[in-house]
Structure formats: C-alpha cells, structure tokens
Design an enzyme around this catalytic site. Structure first.
Site, PDB file in Angstrom:
ATOM      1  N   HIS A  17      11.373  -5.331  -3.882  1.00 46.01           N
ATOM      2  CA  HIS A  17      10.747  -4.241  -4.639  1.00 46.01           C
ATOM      3  C   HIS A  17      10.725  -4.572  -6.126  1.00 46.01           C
ATOM      4  CE1 HIS A  17      12.387  -1.460  -1.267  1.00 46.01           C
ATOM      5  NE2 HIS A  17      11.074  -1.455  -1.140  1.00 46.01           N
ATOM      6  N   LYS A  41      13.258  12.152   7.763  1.00 48.80           N
ATOM      7  CA  LYS A  41      14.006  10.898   7.892  1.00 48.80           C
ATOM      8  C   LYS A  41      15.280  10.954   7.058  1.00 48.80           C
ATOM      9  CE  LYS A  41      12.386   6.403   7.136  1.00 48.80           C
ATOM     10  NZ  LYS A  41      11.284   5.520   6.760  1.00 48.80           N
ATOM     11  N   ARG A  92       4.463  -8.985   2.611  1.00 53.20           N
ATOM     12  CA  ARG A  92       5.309 -10.114   3.041  1.00 53.20           C
ATOM     13  C   ARG A  92       4.649 -10.933   4.139  1.00 53.20           C
ATOM     14  NH1 ARG A  92      10.060  -5.877   3.628  1.00 53.20           N
ATOM     15  NH2 ARG A  92       8.170  -4.874   4.367  1.00 53.20           N
ATOM     16  N   SER A 129      14.373  -3.007   3.176  1.00 59.43           N
ATOM     17  CA  SER A 129      15.482  -2.045   3.092  1.00 59.43           C
ATOM     18  C   SER A 129      16.143  -1.897   4.460  1.00 59.43           C
ATOM     19  CB  SER A 129      14.980  -0.679   2.621  1.00 59.43           C
ATOM     20  OG  SER A 129      14.426  -0.777   1.336  1.00 59.43           O
TER      21      SER A 129
HETATM   22  O1  PNS Z   1       8.807   2.447   1.698  1.00 59.93           O
HETATM   23  P1  PNS Z   1       7.896   2.998   2.769  1.00 59.93           P
HETATM   24  O2  PNS Z   1       8.617   4.054   3.579  1.00 59.93           O
HETATM   25  O3  PNS Z   1       7.260   1.902   3.615  1.00 59.93           O
HETATM   26  O4  PNS Z   1       6.672   3.711   2.014  1.00 59.93           O
HETATM   27  C1  PNS Z   1       5.605   4.314   2.739  1.00 59.93           C
HETATM   28  C2  PNS Z   1       4.930   5.369   1.846  1.00 59.93           C
HETATM   29  C3  PNS Z   1       5.982   6.361   1.357  1.00 59.93           C
HETATM   30  C4  PNS Z   1       4.289   4.681   0.666  1.00 59.93           C
HETATM   31  C5  PNS Z   1       3.835   6.103   2.693  1.00 59.93           C
HETATM   32  O5  PNS Z   1       4.425   6.646   3.833  1.00 59.93           O
HETATM   33  C6  PNS Z   1       3.127   7.214   1.893  1.00 59.93           C
HETATM   34  O6  PNS Z   1       2.246   6.936   1.105  1.00 59.93           O
HETATM   35  N1  PNS Z   1       3.565   8.499   2.099  1.00 59.93           N
HETATM   36  C7  PNS Z   1       3.089   9.641   1.336  1.00 59.93           C
HETATM   37  C8  PNS Z   1       2.296  10.623   2.187  1.00 59.93           C
HETATM   38  C9  PNS Z   1       0.869  10.156   2.310  1.00 59.93           C
HETATM   39  O7  PNS Z   1       0.097  10.119   1.367  1.00 59.93           O
HETATM   40  N2  PNS Z   1       0.513   9.791   3.552  1.00 59.93           N
HETATM   41  C10 PNS Z   1      -0.803   9.283   3.874  1.00 59.93           C
HETATM   42  C11 PNS Z   1      -0.903   7.798   3.588  1.00 59.93           C
HETATM   43  S1  PNS Z   1      -2.513   7.209   3.976  1.00 59.93           S
END
Ligand code: PNS
Length: 163
Positions: A17, A41, A92, A129
């Site tokens: 990150h 979660k 990645r 993570s």
């Molecule tokens: O670190 P992560 O959990 O892989 O991040 C994923 C994240 C938080 C970036 C993604 O789940 C997200 O954008 N969530 C916010 C809600 C949202 O906008 N959902 C629609 C995405 S198209």
C-alpha cells in the site's frame, strides 16, 4: 488541485500500500487515502488502530491525507465530495486485475470516475493484508513486508503464544 483517492480497508496497511500511495503522490498534486469501513466485516484492527498505523506509515510522504469513509457510502460519491478525478490502485497480477476491472468499469459507469492502475512492485507481489495476517497468526515472520509499527501490532494481536 489534481487529486486522486487511494481506497482500501487497510487492515492493516502493508508496504505494498505504502509503495502505491507514494507513487500516486508523485503523479497527483494530492492523494486522499480513503479508509473504507465495511460494517459486515470484522477486521483484525479497529478503525482507530488502522488509522494510527496508516498515518504513521505515511509520515514523511508529502501531500497525502487520510480520511474515513463510512459504511453505506459509494466510493464514487466520496470521490466527488473531495473533488478527486481518479482512483489509484496497485495491481499485483491477473487476479487483482480480474477483481478490480469490474469495479473500475462500474465506477466509470456511475459518475465517469476514472481508475489508474499502477503495476505493483514485484518485490511485494505476494504481500496482502489478509496473507500477512494469516502468516503471523501461524507464527511466521512478515518483517520487511509491513511497516515496523504494523509488524509490532500484528505480532501483539495475532501471533500465537508458542512463538
Ligand atoms: O482493500 P479492499 O477491501 O480490497 O478495498 C475494496 C474497496 C473498499 C476499495 C471497495 O470494496 C469499494 O470501493 N467499496 C466502497 C463501496 C463501493 O463503492 N462499492 C462499489 C464499487 S464498484
């Protein structure tokens, strides 16, 4: 101000990150690191702990700020509220791409928000993570893969007593 958002759960922040955020800061005038809260979660670290570890890890990188995005808020709406033109994500490999592409397309569909993908640092390709948490929970060593303060916090929280 040409601003981007680096979103994630950061449970906890890894050196992968930090690498992406540092590189985003070299491309954009300001980076907003968005810590998204998923109420469904339960993470290893509380929101306060994640923020503290993240702020510590990003100390010294200029023009970066950390913000919390509450549950139920779309990333596109947060990006609009902070006037960001793009989301920046690290890739990645093919699995990340398969996971990220539909979200990038959906975000562009919703508001026209663009996503910029940075090729992940090969040295850190195996770092996530969830994997660092699993390794520590089984007594393994993740030094060099996470910031020092995160290593200490992971060991204190997850390392089994026998190790
Ligand atoms: O670190 P992560 O959990 O892989 O991040 C994923 C994240 C938080 C970036 C993604 O789940 C997200 O954008 N969530 C916010 C809600 C949202 O906008 N959902 C629609 C995405 S198209």
């Amino acid at each position: 101000m040409i601003r981007c958002v680096c979103p994630g759960s950061f449970d906890p922040v890894t050196n992968g990150h930090v690498d992406v955020i540092r590189r985003a800061a070299a491309l954009f005038e300001e980076v907003v690191v968005a810590v998204l809260v998923n109420p469904a979660k339960r993470g290893a670290f509380t929101l306060q702990e994640r923020l503290e570890l993240l702020r510590g890890a990003l100390e010294g990188i200029p023009r970066v700020r950390v913000e919390v995005v509450g549950g139920g808020v779309l990333l596109v709406d947060f990006c609009r509220s902070v006037d960001a033109v793009a989301v920046v994500k690290g890739l990645r490999g093919g699995t990340d791409f398969a996971y990220e592409l539909p979200m990038a397309l959906m975000n562009r569909h919703l508001t026209g928000l663009e996503t910029v993908f940075l090729a992940g640092e090969p040295r850190l390709e195996h770092v996530s993570s969830s994997l660092v948490k699993e390794v520590v929970a089984h007594g393994g060593d993740v030094s060099g893969l996470v910031p020092d303060a995160v290593l200490t916090a992971l060991n204190a929280r997850l390392r089994p007593p026998a190790h």
